[in-house]
Design an enzyme around this catalytic site. Structure first.
Site, short mmCIF file in Angstrom:
data_model
loop_
_atom_site.label_atom_id
_atom_site.label_comp_id
_atom_site.label_asym_id
_atom_site.label_seq_id
_atom_site.Cartn_x
_atom_site.Cartn_y
_atom_site.Cartn_z
CG ASP A 171 21.79 -8.49 9.12
OD1 ASP A 171 23.01 -8.39 9.01
OD2 ASP A 171 20.98 -7.89 8.38
CD GLU A 220 13.92 -13.22 9.22
OE1 GLU A 220 15.12 -13.50 9.28
OE2 GLU A 220 13.39 -12.68 8.23
CE1 TYR A 237 14.75 -7.94 3.24
CE2 TYR A 237 14.09 -9.89 4.49
CZ TYR A 237 14.44 -8.54 4.45
OH TYR A 237 14.50 -7.80 5.60
CD GLU A 281 12.99 -8.19 8.70
OE1 GLU A 281 13.79 -8.64 7.85
OE2 GLU A 281 13.11 -8.36 9.92
C1 GCB Z 1 15.88 -10.47 8.07
C2 GCB Z 1 16.13 -10.19 9.52
C3 GCB Z 1 16.81 -8.85 9.72
C4 GCB Z 1 17.88 -8.64 8.66
C5 GCB Z 1 17.21 -8.66 7.30
C6 GCB Z 1 18.20 -8.48 6.16
O1 GCB Z 1 15.10 -11.26 7.69
O2 GCB Z 1 14.98 -10.26 10.31
O3 GCB Z 1 17.35 -8.80 11.01
O4 GCB Z 1 18.60 -7.46 8.86
O5 GCB Z 1 16.58 -9.86 7.12
O6 GCB Z 1 18.45 -7.35 5.76
O7 GCB Z 1 18.72 -9.47 5.69
#
Ligand code: GCB
Length: 608
Positions: free
Chosen positions: A166, A419, A475, A513
């Site tokens: 991403d 990941e 998330y 994250e």
């Molecule tokens: C993740 C990735 C990261 C993305 C992020 C997202 O898990 O490691 O590269 O940018 O999520 O914002 O979805």
């Protein structure tokens, strides 16, 4: 000499000339340049700054999205007085593969877009004259190189990159290029390891050289006073009343390494060294034996127009913002950054989790969503025919990253992947191989970790046990159960945490994250997803969860700043999870973090 990754320095025996500036540049879509002798002159070049990504400089889409071969070319002057020494061209990086030609002769090639390499120019250059330097770069992605992705051909015949990650596949000569003069008998590597005994420090060192002459290493304090000296290619520097390097209170010694023959200095090199220890003990992270709670960011090397090109103005601004907000740590997601960033972290007293470019080790759609989720299709990434080739490359990159970054006080841990797919046991040998290798390579035995994807859960992940501390990317409240469902998200998050609590043993966890896409322009009362108000609510929920578990020993929010990605329906001109905008101005969440991090005690969760 060629394999030396020492940062270029001017000393009594060494010279460095920057080759940065405007170069010639040309796309080579038919890959005809080598046969057509472009190494002796590009037929129709445009000008291009180095260092920079080429992509966002162009105003047409075909050029920005270009995938394939492209050439850079410049002239450089080699002083006559350098004759008798080695002449080297040193690339901070070239993304992703490079072949280097001097005066039309190929002198080296390199695979991997985020680490330095040298081209030996001795024997090919003309002294006291201008010489031609040509570099054939390629930015295509594959599953045998890091980061992983694919390269597709459109029906109009044009190639495009399809990243499994991403962030935008910025490419080019993105870091400085330097012309070096180095003695024939030279220092090629230098390694330190610290032992702290009460007030004193014993710094063990190893020096590698290309010859047999004796080596002397001298340590100077920040005022330039000599504090220790030792002879031999290996030895120990005993420093009395050593001043330790610390978070936000860095202290750097200067270590000077010399190859000597009697009174004659054959080669001289120096580096700045912070004395500190870092280890995992029980569920704690200890810096110099004292507990530290990590607070900070996952970042990117990413800025307007420059793309991933090194820009010291942006680097400096980022450190100012990271100090202002009260952070102490960042992860070099998702690749090793330019060396200048690590030196600044040493000087500013920041902690770094240093990451390899191993991202995209999972088949994906839309660059970041796993292809096998919900489709019923079982893809096991580490069972592919190409896996052994990828592993070999991954080991090479890990070796060079550790070799380059091992002496930085700021570097406290290695992140070996981001990941990857881990829900199948076929992944485990791949992980064990690399984690063992990292330990073998690093004399400081820094903790090793990898960032665990959302779908890898306590009862499904087969690989978390290889980590010295576990890093979670989560998330809840964004990709799962966002908006009005946030209370369910919190519940689900706590359930997962309880799952880890049951199996983790003593091991600490950190979050590498968590984040919510937020438009700097949007306010909404009551909140909706993408508004600044929702980002704050999301963060509050996440922090409530983190604060409930003592073994959560760090929080690195995603992301420091908004950044460019490939275009798509999930991205509004890039990823907007920044706490700062891409122009490095604060969103509301920045003040939210400042309030939290300024109020958390330095040793938060340290006494439990
Ligand atoms: C993740 C990735 C990261 C993305 C992020 C997202 O898990 O490691 O590269 O940018 O999520 O914002 O979805």
């Amino acid at each position: 000499m060629v394999s030396s990754l020492l940062y270029p320095r001017v000393t009594s025996t060494r010279r460095v000339i920057s080759l940065d500036g405007m170069w010639n540049f040309q796309f080579d879509p038919a890959s005809e340049g080598v046969a057509a002798n472009w190494a002796n002159g590009l037929p129709a070049p445009v000008s291009m700054p180095v260092p920079s990504s080429f992509c966002d400089i162009f105003t047409d889409k075909d050029s920005r999205e270009y995938a394939g071969d492209f050439w850079y070319e410049t002239d450089f002057f080699v002083p006559g007085e350098w004759e008798g020494n080695e002449v080297v061209i040193r690339f901070g990086s070239a993304t992703h593969t490079a072949r280097v030609f001097i005066n039309g002769t190929e002198v080296c090639s390199h695979v991997g877009g985020f680490l330095p390499f040298n081209a030996l120019a001795t024997g090919v250059v003309k002294y006291n004259e201008y010489n031609k330097l040509s570099v054939l770069v390629n930015n295509e992605l594959s599953e045998t190189m890091l980061p992983c992705g694919a390269t597709q051909t459109l029906s109009n015949g044009k190639k495009v990159c399809a990243p499994y990650f991403d962030f935008y596949n910025y490419a080019g000569i993105q870091r400085p290029v330097k012309l070096l003069m180095i003695p024939k008998e030279s220092i090629t590597d230098f390694t330190v390891n610290h032992n702290i005994n009460d007030a004193d420090a014993d710094v063990d060192y190893t020096v590698e050289t290309t010859g047999e002459n004796n080596v002397v290493v001298t340590a100077y304090d920040a005022k330039g006073n000599q504090v220790a000296e030792s002879c031999g290619k290996t030895g120990t520097l005993h420093i009395e009343n050593a001043k330790l390097w610390n978070v936000h209170a860095p202290y750097l010694y200067k270590f000077v390494v010399k190859i000597v023959d009697g009174d004659k200095v054959i080669d001289e090199y120096y580096d700045t060294i912070g004395i500190r220890t870092f280890k995992v003990e029980g569920e704690k992270l200890l810096l110099n034996g004292k507990h530290v709670y990590l607070r900070g960011f996952g970042k990117h090397e990413d800025a307007d127009i420059r793309g991933r090109g090194l820009d010291m103005v942006t680097v400096k601004r980022d450190f100012e913002l990271m100090k202002w907000i009260g952070s102490n740590c960042f992860r070099t997601s998702h690749y090793p950054y330019a060396e200048e960033v690590y030196y600044m972290a040493d000087e500013e007293g920041f902690l770094i989790i240093d990451e390899t470019p191993a991202v995209g080790l999972m088949e994906s759609t839309m660059n970041f969503l796993a292809a096998n989720q919900g489709t019923g299709k079982k893809v096991t990434f580490f069972e592919k025919e190409t896996t052994p080739v990828l592993l070999e490359h991954h080991r090479e990159v890990l070796k060079d990253m550790i070799k380059r970054d091992k002496n930085h006080a700021s570097v406290i841990a290695w992140s070996i992947l981001n990941e990857p797919e881990t829900n199948h046991e076929t992944a485990t040998p791949y992980f064990e191989n690399l984690f063992d290798y990292a330990h073998e390579l690093d004399v400081q035995k820094r903790p090793r970790t990898f960032a665990v994807v959302m779908m890898s859960l306590p009862h499904t992940c087969k690989c978390w046990q290889v980590s010295d501390f576990v890093s979670l990317n989560r998330y809840y409240g964004w990709y799962v159960m966002g908006g009005a469902d946030i209370s369910d998200a919190e519940e689900a998050f706590r359930q997962e945490m309880d799952g880890w609590a049951a199996i983790r043993g003593e091991r600490p966890f950190i979050f590498t994250e968590y984040g919510a896409d937020t438009l700097g322009s949007e306010h909404k009362l009551p909140s909706v997803m993408w508004s600044q108000e929702y980002q704050d609510e999301y963060l509050d929920m996440n922090h409530r969860v983190f604060d409930s578990y003592d073994w959560v020993q760090g929080e690195l929010v995603w992301n420091f700043a908004d950044f460019q990605t490939t275009e798509g329906i999930m991205r509004a001109n890039g990823n907007k999870k920044g706490i700062f905008t891409r122009q490095r101005q604060p969103k509301d969440a920045a003040f939210h973090f400042k309030a939290r991090w300024d109020s958390l005690p330095v040793d938060y969760k340290g006494d439990k």
